[in-house]
Each structure stands twice: as C-alpha cells, then as structure tokens.
Design a protein around this motif. Structure first.
Motif, mmCIF file in Angstrom:
data_model
loop_
_atom_site.group_PDB
_atom_site.id
_atom_site.type_symbol
_atom_site.label_atom_id
_atom_site.label_comp_id
_atom_site.label_asym_id
_atom_site.label_seq_id
_atom_site.Cartn_x
_atom_site.Cartn_y
_atom_site.Cartn_z
ATOM 1 N N ASP A 135 -9.259 -18.923 -19.240
ATOM 2 C CA ASP A 135 -9.894 -17.816 -19.958
ATOM 3 C C ASP A 135 -11.308 -17.583 -19.413
ATOM 4 O OD1 ASP A 135 -9.757 -15.793 -22.025
ATOM 5 O OD2 ASP A 135 -11.106 -17.050 -23.222
ATOM 6 N N ASP A 136 -12.047 -18.656 -19.165
ATOM 7 C CA ASP A 136 -13.381 -18.536 -18.559
ATOM 8 C C ASP A 136 -13.291 -17.891 -17.172
ATOM 9 O OD1 ASP A 136 -14.513 -19.772 -20.775
ATOM 10 O OD2 ASP A 136 -14.923 -21.668 -19.745
ATOM 11 N N LEU A 137 -12.290 -18.288 -16.400
ATOM 12 C CA LEU A 137 -12.091 -17.732 -15.063
ATOM 13 C C LEU A 137 -11.813 -16.224 -15.141
ATOM 14 C CD1 LEU A 137 -11.911 -18.703 -12.102
ATOM 15 C CD2 LEU A 137 -9.494 -19.142 -12.496
ATOM 16 N N CYS A 138 -11.062 -15.806 -16.142
ATOM 17 C CA CYS A 138 -10.786 -14.378 -16.337
ATOM 18 C C CYS A 138 -12.062 -13.627 -16.700
ATOM 19 C CB CYS A 138 -9.732 -14.183 -17.424
ATOM 20 S SG CYS A 138 -8.087 -14.760 -16.949
ATOM 21 N N GLN A 139 -12.884 -14.240 -17.527
ATOM 22 C CA GLN A 139 -14.151 -13.611 -17.903
ATOM 23 C C GLN A 139 -15.069 -13.473 -16.692
ATOM 24 O OE1 GLN A 139 -15.143 -12.192 -20.921
ATOM 25 N NE2 GLN A 139 -16.718 -11.445 -19.541
ATOM 26 N N VAL A 140 -15.089 -14.480 -15.845
ATOM 27 C CA VAL A 140 -15.909 -14.406 -14.634
ATOM 28 C C VAL A 140 -15.441 -13.242 -13.761
ATOM 29 C CG1 VAL A 140 -16.457 -15.600 -12.460
ATOM 30 C CG2 VAL A 140 -16.599 -16.822 -14.631
ATOM 31 N N ALA A 141 -14.134 -13.023 -13.656
ATOM 32 C CA ALA A 141 -13.613 -11.907 -12.856
ATOM 33 C C ALA A 141 -14.167 -10.586 -13.378
ATOM 34 C CB ALA A 141 -12.090 -11.900 -12.870
ATOM 35 N N GLN A 142 -14.210 -10.448 -14.677
ATOM 36 C CA GLN A 142 -14.757 -9.215 -15.251
ATOM 37 C C GLN A 142 -16.256 -9.117 -15.008
ATOM 38 O OE1 GLN A 142 -13.304 -9.357 -19.306
ATOM 39 N NE2 GLN A 142 -11.425 -8.332 -18.715
ATOM 40 N N ASP A 143 -16.950 -10.234 -15.104
ATOM 41 C CA ASP A 143 -18.405 -10.239 -14.916
ATOM 42 C C ASP A 143 -18.807 -9.891 -13.488
ATOM 43 O OD1 ASP A 143 -18.585 -11.013 -17.584
ATOM 44 O OD2 ASP A 143 -19.055 -13.113 -17.125
ATOM 45 N N VAL A 144 -18.071 -10.405 -12.501
ATOM 46 C CA VAL A 144 -18.463 -10.189 -11.105
ATOM 47 C C VAL A 144 -17.916 -8.886 -10.529
ATOM 48 C CG1 VAL A 144 -18.690 -12.670 -10.659
ATOM 49 C CG2 VAL A 144 -16.543 -11.489 -10.060
ATOM 50 N N ALA A 145 -17.072 -8.197 -11.268
ATOM 51 C CA ALA A 145 -16.462 -6.961 -10.766
ATOM 52 C C ALA A 145 -17.488 -5.885 -10.429
ATOM 53 C CB ALA A 145 -15.446 -6.429 -11.781
ATOM 54 N N VAL A 146 -18.690 -5.990 -10.962
ATOM 55 C CA VAL A 146 -19.738 -5.002 -10.682
ATOM 56 C C VAL A 146 -20.396 -5.237 -9.320
ATOM 57 C CG1 VAL A 146 -20.202 -4.636 -13.131
ATOM 58 C CG2 VAL A 146 -21.537 -6.325 -11.870
ATOM 59 N N LEU A 147 -20.164 -6.386 -8.721
ATOM 60 C CA LEU A 147 -20.750 -6.717 -7.419
ATOM 61 C C LEU A 147 -20.003 -5.988 -6.306
ATOM 62 C CD1 LEU A 147 -21.130 -10.578 -7.932
ATOM 63 C CD2 LEU A 147 -22.900 -8.816 -8.218
ATOM 64 N N GLU A 148 -20.593 -6.006 -5.122
ATOM 65 C CA GLU A 148 -19.905 -5.458 -3.949
ATOM 66 C C GLU A 148 -18.578 -6.210 -3.770
ATOM 67 O OE1 GLU A 148 -20.760 -2.816 -2.072
ATOM 68 O OE2 GLU A 148 -22.354 -2.522 -3.560
ATOM 69 N N PRO A 149 -17.559 -5.574 -3.187
ATOM 70 C CA PRO A 149 -16.220 -6.177 -3.146
ATOM 71 C C PRO A 149 -16.156 -7.611 -2.622
ATOM 72 C CG PRO A 149 -16.097 -3.898 -2.467
ATOM 73 C CD PRO A 149 -17.568 -4.230 -2.614
ATOM 74 N N TRP A 150 -16.764 -7.889 -1.461
ATOM 75 C CA TRP A 150 -16.664 -9.251 -0.925
ATOM 76 C C TRP A 150 -17.419 -10.235 -1.803
ATOM 77 C CZ3 TRP A 150 -13.529 -12.013 1.751
ATOM 78 C CH2 TRP A 150 -13.894 -13.321 2.067
#
Length: 192
Positions: free
Chosen positions: A80-95
């Motif tokens: 669940d934490d890993l899923c939240q991190v995916a949402q949090d970092v989605a605003v960064l540049e793709p790589w």
C-alpha cells in the motif's frame, strides 16, 4: 496519474482499527514487525515485536490473531505504501518518477524477502498486492517508455524481476546496493 483505489488499499483500510488509540497501536505493531522481519526474517519474535511497538503481547494478538495474519498485514501495508509512492512521484519527469518508485521498490523487496515463504501465492492478499503493485508502477514505466526514456523492448514484469533479482543478494552496505541498482537502471534507460 490520478489517485485511484488499489485492491490492497481496501484490504489495509478494512484491517486497520477505527478508534484512534487502537489504530495507533496497530500502526506501531506494523512498523515494529516490518523492522523485526527485515532484521530477523520470518522467525522474528512476536514478543520482541510487541516490545518494539510499546504494547503488550495481548494487544499484538488482538490485532493479529496468528503469525500469518501479521505477515499478511505487514506485506499489504508495505505494498500500500508502494502504491502511494507511485502516486506521489507521478508528478516528476517520467524517468525520475520511475527511478524514484524503483528505489522505494527496493525497500519493499527487503520485507517481501523476509516473509515470502509465509505467503501463499494464491492467497487473496498476495494477489491483491501483486495487482495493486502492477497497477501503481506499470503506468510509471509506460510513461517513461512513451517519453523515450526507457527501453521499449522490455516489459514492466521484466523490470521488476531484474530489480528483485539484484536485491536478492547481500551487499556490503546500502551504498553498494544503490550503485548496482544504478548500473542496472542505466541498462534500462535509453541513451540521453
């Protein structure tokens, strides 16, 4: 990437107590168990986990009637934490978004490795975790591929298996692990 409910998030929310004091104890037990499993593997002492969490053993058993229930809860919480991190970092540049998520994925593999033998690959929890992890990280990988920053000839599953394989070995320290991961990710990234 918009916020979306992941199957594992629903499981975590259903297991977590609603009363504030009970939720605080539950969270402390999850954190203590995660730490104990990382240090001592699946055989970590339940008494030690309760002590680390600052609660009695009865509180541990009230929240987690069996060792397996504790394993599943720690695993689900980690995903669940890993899923939240995916949402949090989605605003960064793709790589950068993908690389940031993969660095967090490395931390997740430590917990997974510690309790892997206790989890059934066909259990509801394991399947929900796997589906959630792929739903969270897959779009980051696809975005990096679409931006031309990640190789197009590999699949997300290939990437996760590579990173999992790298982290399954022992390293002298975290710095060495990070260097090896960086070398592997350089092989995934297209020429800059």
């Amino acid at each position: 990437m918009t916020a979306q409910p992941f199957p594992v998030s629903e499981i975590v929310a259903a297991r977590r107590p609603h009363r504030k004091d009970a939720a605080r104890n539950y969270d402390a037990l999850i954190a203590a168990a995660r730490e104990a499993f990382a240090e001592n593997g699946a055989e970590a002492s339940l008494e030690d986990i309760a002590r680390r969490a600052g609660v009695g053993i009865g509180t541990l058993y009230r929240n987690f009637p069996t060792r397996r229930h504790l394993f599943e809860s720690v695993y689900a919480d980690e995903v669940d934490d890993l899923c939240q991190v995916a949402q949090d970092v989605a605003v960064l540049e793709p790589w950068e978004a993908l690389a940031s998520w993969l660095r967090r994925f490395v931390d997740y593999t430590v917990t997974k490795r510690a309790i892997r033998e206790a989890l059934n690959n066909e259990s509801e929890i394991f399947l929900a975790c796997r589906d959630s992890m792929y739903a969270a990280g897959g779009p980051l990988f696809e975005r990096a591929q679409q931006a031309g920053e990640a190789r197009a000839d590999i699949a997300f599953d290939d990437l996760l298996r590579m990173v999992s394989g790298i982290t399954s070995t022992t390293f002298l320290d975290d710095a060495q692990r990070d260097r090896v991961l960086a070398v592997a990710l350089d092989g995934v990234r297209t020429a800059r």
